[in-house]
Design a protein around this motif. Structure first.
Motif, PDB file in Angstrom:
ATOM      1  N   VAL A  57       0.834  -1.199   0.000  1.00 53.13           N
ATOM      2  CA  VAL A  57       0.000   0.000   0.000  1.00 53.13           C
ATOM      3  C   VAL A  57       0.873   1.255   0.000  1.00 53.13           C
ATOM      4  O   VAL A  57       0.684   2.166  -0.816  1.00 53.13           O
ATOM      5  CB  VAL A  57      -0.963   0.001   1.206  1.00 53.13           C
ATOM      6  CG1 VAL A  57      -1.649   1.339   1.370  1.00 53.13           C
ATOM      7  CG2 VAL A  57      -1.976  -1.114   1.069  1.00 53.13           C
ATOM      8  N   PHE A  58       1.842   1.301   0.906  1.00 51.43           N
ATOM      9  CA  PHE A  58       2.704   2.481   0.981  1.00 51.43           C
ATOM     10  C   PHE A  58       3.625   2.581  -0.235  1.00 51.43           C
ATOM     11  O   PHE A  58       3.927   3.678  -0.698  1.00 51.43           O
ATOM     12  CB  PHE A  58       3.518   2.475   2.280  1.00 51.43           C
ATOM     13  CG  PHE A  58       2.703   2.823   3.474  1.00 51.43           C
ATOM     14  CD1 PHE A  58       2.275   4.116   3.679  1.00 51.43           C
ATOM     15  CD2 PHE A  58       2.357   1.845   4.398  1.00 51.43           C
ATOM     16  CE1 PHE A  58       1.513   4.450   4.785  1.00 51.43           C
ATOM     17  CE2 PHE A  58       1.596   2.166   5.498  1.00 51.43           C
ATOM     18  CZ  PHE A  58       1.172   3.461   5.695  1.00 51.43           C
ATOM     19  N   THR A  59       4.076   1.443  -0.759  1.00 50.91           N
ATOM     20  CA  THR A  59       4.909   1.457  -1.959  1.00 50.91           C
ATOM     21  C   THR A  59       4.140   2.061  -3.133  1.00 50.91           C
ATOM     22  O   THR A  59       4.671   2.889  -3.880  1.00 50.91           O
ATOM     23  CB  THR A  59       5.376   0.034  -2.298  1.00 50.91           C
ATOM     24  OG1 THR A  59       6.140  -0.477  -1.204  1.00 50.91           O
ATOM     25  CG2 THR A  59       6.243   0.019  -3.543  1.00 50.91           C
ATOM     26  N   LEU A  60       2.900   1.660  -3.282  1.00 51.18           N
ATOM     27  CA  LEU A  60       2.076   2.205  -4.369  1.00 51.18           C
ATOM     28  C   LEU A  60       1.812   3.704  -4.180  1.00 51.18           C
ATOM     29  O   LEU A  60       1.800   4.460  -5.158  1.00 51.18           O
ATOM     30  CB  LEU A  60       0.757   1.443  -4.458  1.00 51.18           C
ATOM     31  CG  LEU A  60       0.877  -0.014  -4.928  1.00 51.18           C
ATOM     32  CD1 LEU A  60      -0.465  -0.716  -4.834  1.00 51.18           C
ATOM     33  CD2 LEU A  60       1.447  -0.090  -6.324  1.00 51.18           C
ATOM     34  N   ILE A  72      13.044   3.094  -4.280  1.00 49.39           N
ATOM     35  CA  ILE A  72      12.929   4.150  -3.262  1.00 49.39           C
ATOM     36  C   ILE A  72      11.563   4.055  -2.577  1.00 49.39           C
ATOM     37  O   ILE A  72      11.452   4.233  -1.367  1.00 49.39           O
ATOM     38  CB  ILE A  72      13.144   5.546  -3.882  1.00 49.39           C
ATOM     39  CG1 ILE A  72      14.537   5.661  -4.480  1.00 49.39           C
ATOM     40  CG2 ILE A  72      12.878   6.652  -2.882  1.00 49.39           C
ATOM     41  CD1 ILE A  72      15.667   5.573  -3.475  1.00 49.39           C
ATOM     42  N   SER A  73      10.531   3.747  -3.352  1.00 49.44           N
ATOM     43  CA  SER A  73       9.187   3.589  -2.781  1.00 49.44           C
ATOM     44  C   SER A  73       9.143   2.449  -1.782  1.00 49.44           C
ATOM     45  O   SER A  73       8.521   2.565  -0.718  1.00 49.44           O
ATOM     46  CB  SER A  73       8.165   3.342  -3.892  1.00 49.44           C
ATOM     47  OG  SER A  73       8.125   4.421  -4.781  1.00 49.44           O
ATOM     48  N   VAL A  74       9.806   1.353  -2.100  1.00 49.63           N
ATOM     49  CA  VAL A  74       9.852   0.205  -1.174  1.00 49.63           C
ATOM     50  C   VAL A  74      10.603   0.582   0.097  1.00 49.63           C
ATOM     51  O   VAL A  74      10.162   0.286   1.215  1.00 49.63           O
ATOM     52  CB  VAL A  74      10.492  -1.029  -1.854  1.00 49.63           C
ATOM     53  CG1 VAL A  74      10.774  -2.127  -0.847  1.00 49.63           C
ATOM     54  CG2 VAL A  74       9.612  -1.534  -2.985  1.00 49.63           C
ATOM     55  N   LEU A  75      11.738   1.261  -0.063  1.00 52.35           N
ATOM     56  CA  LEU A  75      12.526   1.655   1.112  1.00 52.35           C
ATOM     57  C   LEU A  75      11.777   2.667   1.984  1.00 52.35           C
ATOM     58  O   LEU A  75      11.870   2.617   3.213  1.00 52.35           O
ATOM     59  CB  LEU A  75      13.882   2.220   0.673  1.00 52.35           C
ATOM     60  CG  LEU A  75      14.851   1.208   0.059  1.00 52.35           C
ATOM     61  CD1 LEU A  75      16.104   1.900  -0.447  1.00 52.35           C
ATOM     62  CD2 LEU A  75      15.192   0.110   1.042  1.00 52.35           C
ATOM     63  N   CYS A  80       7.239   3.724   7.154  1.00 49.00           N
ATOM     64  CA  CYS A  80       5.800   4.037   7.214  1.00 49.00           C
ATOM     65  C   CYS A  80       5.008   2.871   7.784  1.00 49.00           C
ATOM     66  O   CYS A  80       4.085   3.074   8.577  1.00 49.00           O
ATOM     67  CB  CYS A  80       5.280   4.393   5.829  1.00 49.00           C
ATOM     68  SG  CYS A  80       5.882   5.965   5.231  1.00 49.00           S
ATOM     69  N   VAL A  81       5.370   1.654   7.390  1.00 55.26           N
ATOM     70  CA  VAL A  81       4.682   0.469   7.915  1.00 55.26           C
ATOM     71  C   VAL A  81       4.937   0.336   9.411  1.00 55.26           C
ATOM     72  O   VAL A  81       4.031  -0.010  10.173  1.00 55.26           O
ATOM     73  CB  VAL A  81       5.132  -0.808   7.153  1.00 55.26           C
ATOM     74  CG1 VAL A  81       4.705  -2.061   7.877  1.00 55.26           C
ATOM     75  CG2 VAL A  81       4.587  -0.798   5.746  1.00 55.26           C
TER      76      VAL A  81
END
Length: 192
Positions: A57-60, A72-75, A80-81
């Motif tokens: 969810v946060f990656t998207l 970068i989105s995954v990191l 955030c999680v």
């Protein structure tokens, strides 16, 4: 009374070398009091998928809304999680991924964890991704039954440290009733 103090009575029947007059084997019954396990089978896999759902969810969000590249989105999704996972566990007793699998987090007293305890257990989830390799031997009747290695993730270290449990939503009432029963037994013992 705490969940870690609840004992379950188990009776195990072990065969002996003796038989009765009808030719039936004689069994000895052994009674044990084992620690109560509020968890469920397959919880490590479900917890891992729940964490991946939360990260997705946060990656998207970072990838499509903030136009960050995927790595970068995954990191960015990891902290955030951890933070939002602690907040949602404190306020709503679960995260999005856990809600899909109908899991909740409770502490040793059967209550939902405090914000600080939830933040600590979510921070310690990074340690949970330590892989554990186990040998898997299939059942004898399986075709091509070669033993292989399996990759498992140890998803319980943060719960051990924080004295929390991941349980199914349907089991919470059973756990609380066991805590009430054990608490009333302890009060009766103190009165006597």
């Amino acid at each position: 009374m705490k969940i870690s103090e609840i004992k379950e009575r188990k009776i195990i029947h072990r065969p002996t070398l003796d038989f009765d007059e009808y030719g039936k084997r004689i069994y000895h019954a052994y009674e044990y009091y084992l620690a109560y396990n509020p968890g469920f089978k397959g919880n490590e896999t479900q917890r891992l998928f729940a964490k991946w759902i939360d990260m997705a969810v946060f990656t998207l969000i970072f990838h499509f809304i903030f136009n960050k590249i995927l790595i970068i989105s995954v990191l960015l999704s990891i902290p955030c999680v951890i933070i939002f996972g602690a907040i949602t566990e404190f306020y709503w007793e679960t995260t999005l991924g856990k809600k899909i699998f109908r899991m909740k987090v409770i502490d040793d007293e059967g209550n939902y964890p405090s914000l600080s305890k939830s933040l600590l257990r979510n921070f310690l989830c990074l340690v949970n991704f330590y892989p554990v390799f186990t040998e898997y031997i299939p059942l004898p009747n399986k075709i091509g039954g070669l033993s292989t290695s399996r990759l498992n993730f140890s998803m319980h270290l943060n719960n051990k440290i924080c004295k929390t449990y991941i349980v199914k939503e349907s089991k919470i009432e059973e756990i609380r009733s066991l805590l009430d029963i054990e608490q009333s037994k302890n009060k009766e013992r103190l009165i006597e």
